[in-house]
Scaffold this motif. Structure first.
Motif, short mmCIF file in Angstrom:
data_model
loop_
_atom_site.label_atom_id
_atom_site.label_comp_id
_atom_site.label_asym_id
_atom_site.label_seq_id
_atom_site.Cartn_x
_atom_site.Cartn_y
_atom_site.Cartn_z
N THR A 58 0.84 -1.20 0.00
CA THR A 58 0.00 0.00 0.00
C THR A 58 0.87 1.24 0.00
O THR A 58 1.74 1.40 0.86
N LEU A 59 0.65 2.13 -0.96
CA LEU A 59 1.38 3.39 -1.06
C LEU A 59 0.44 4.53 -0.73
O LEU A 59 -0.64 4.65 -1.32
N ILE A 60 0.82 5.37 0.23
CA ILE A 60 0.03 6.53 0.61
C ILE A 60 0.77 7.77 0.10
O ILE A 60 1.81 8.14 0.63
N ILE A 61 0.23 8.39 -0.94
CA ILE A 61 0.90 9.49 -1.61
C ILE A 61 0.15 10.79 -1.35
O ILE A 61 -1.04 10.90 -1.67
N PRO A 62 0.81 11.80 -0.74
CA PRO A 62 0.16 13.10 -0.53
C PRO A 62 -0.31 13.70 -1.85
O PRO A 62 0.42 13.66 -2.85
N ASN A 63 -1.50 14.26 -1.87
CA ASN A 63 -2.06 14.77 -3.11
C ASN A 63 -1.26 15.92 -3.70
O ASN A 63 -1.29 16.15 -4.92
N ALA A 64 -0.54 16.68 -2.85
CA ALA A 64 0.28 17.77 -3.37
C ALA A 64 1.38 17.24 -4.28
O ALA A 64 1.79 17.91 -5.23
N GLN A 65 1.88 16.04 -3.99
CA GLN A 65 2.89 15.43 -4.85
C GLN A 65 2.28 15.01 -6.20
O GLN A 65 2.96 15.05 -7.23
N VAL A 66 1.02 14.64 -6.17
CA VAL A 66 0.35 14.23 -7.41
C VAL A 66 0.26 15.39 -8.39
O VAL A 66 0.59 15.27 -9.57
N THR A 67 -0.18 16.55 -7.88
CA THR A 67 -0.40 17.70 -8.77
C THR A 67 0.90 18.39 -9.16
O THR A 67 0.91 19.22 -10.07
N SER A 68 2.01 18.05 -8.49
CA SER A 68 3.29 18.69 -8.83
C SER A 68 4.20 17.75 -9.62
O SER A 68 5.31 18.14 -9.98
N GLN A 69 3.75 16.51 -9.89
CA GLN A 69 4.55 15.52 -10.61
C GLN A 69 3.83 15.08 -11.87
O GLN A 69 2.64 15.34 -12.06
N ILE A 70 4.58 14.41 -12.76
CA ILE A 70 3.96 13.82 -13.94
C ILE A 70 3.25 12.53 -13.55
O ILE A 70 3.83 11.65 -12.92
N VAL A 71 1.98 12.43 -13.91
CA VAL A 71 1.18 11.23 -13.61
C VAL A 71 0.94 10.47 -14.91
O VAL A 71 0.43 11.03 -15.88
#
Length: 209
Positions: free
Chosen positions: A90-103
């Motif tokens: 299970t990976l818990i990724i902060p949403n701020a990292q999502v919007t600042s990285q390439i998905v």
């Protein structure tokens, strides 16, 4: 505001009574600074969570990659996105990292391309091997007919010809079909007496068709 006023009054009273309040003031300032940083990060994750829910770059059930972290979206929380890897981590990724990285969303189109490489000796016939591969793909369950699978010569190595096999499957079927195709290809090559190359003991041969 009321709590801050009460603390200020207590500090003033302690100072009038002769207590040294400088250390306490320093501790409160440091605590306030830490809380401020935590709130700042939390607000950033909250805002990013809202953006994700509005613009929907992915949804629950999608296979995605966020800055090298690959997995299936299990839950989209307001502060975090929860992924489950193929190895059930299970990976818990902060949403701020999502919007600042390439998905990278592997499920957006509804299908994904497999890439399987085969090393063919120069003396073997490419049309013959291509025909065998096509038959294997036609008989393999879960391989999609559209888009059409691609089979071609990728490169010419010193010891072999590299053939690239690229069928399309649904994202959830990626690993099952990959292993199934490889197993079927090995059996088909064995049944058709297709030779392989051994770079450690290279032998020369004529170039096939």
């Amino acid at each position: 505001f009321g709590i801050a006023l009460k603390i200020a009054i207590l500090l003033m009273a302690a100072g009038i009574a002769g207590f040294d309040t400088s250390a306490l003031v320093g501790m409160l300032a440091a605590a306030g600074f830490a809380v401020g940083l935590a709130l700042q990060g939390g607000l950033g994750n909250f805002a990013s969570g809202i953006l994700i829910l509005i613009f929907k770059p992915y949804k629950v059930g999608d296979w995605i990659d966020i800055n090298g972290k690959f997995g299936k979206v299990e839950e989209i929380q307001i502060f975090n996105t929860i992924l489950v890897t193929p190895g059930h981590k299970t990976l818990i990724i902060p949403n701020a990292q999502v919007t600042s990285q390439i998905v990278t969303n592997y499920s957006k189109k509804g299908f994904i391309r497999l890439e399987i490489d085969i090393h063919m000796p120069y003396e073997e016939s490419f049309p013959k091997i291509k025909g065998i591969i096509e038959q294997v793909l036609e008989k393999t369950p879960l391989v999609l007919n559209e888009p059409v699978p691609q089979i071609g010569i990728e490169t010419f190595d010193n010891f072999f010809v590299k053939i690239s096999v690229k069928p399309y499957v649904k994202p959830d079927d990626y690993w099952d079909v990959t292993y199934d195709i490889r197993s079927r290809l090995k059996a088909a090559f064995s049944a058709n007496h297709i030779t392989v190359t051994y770079p450690e003991s290279v032998r020369q041969g004529e170039i096939g068709g």
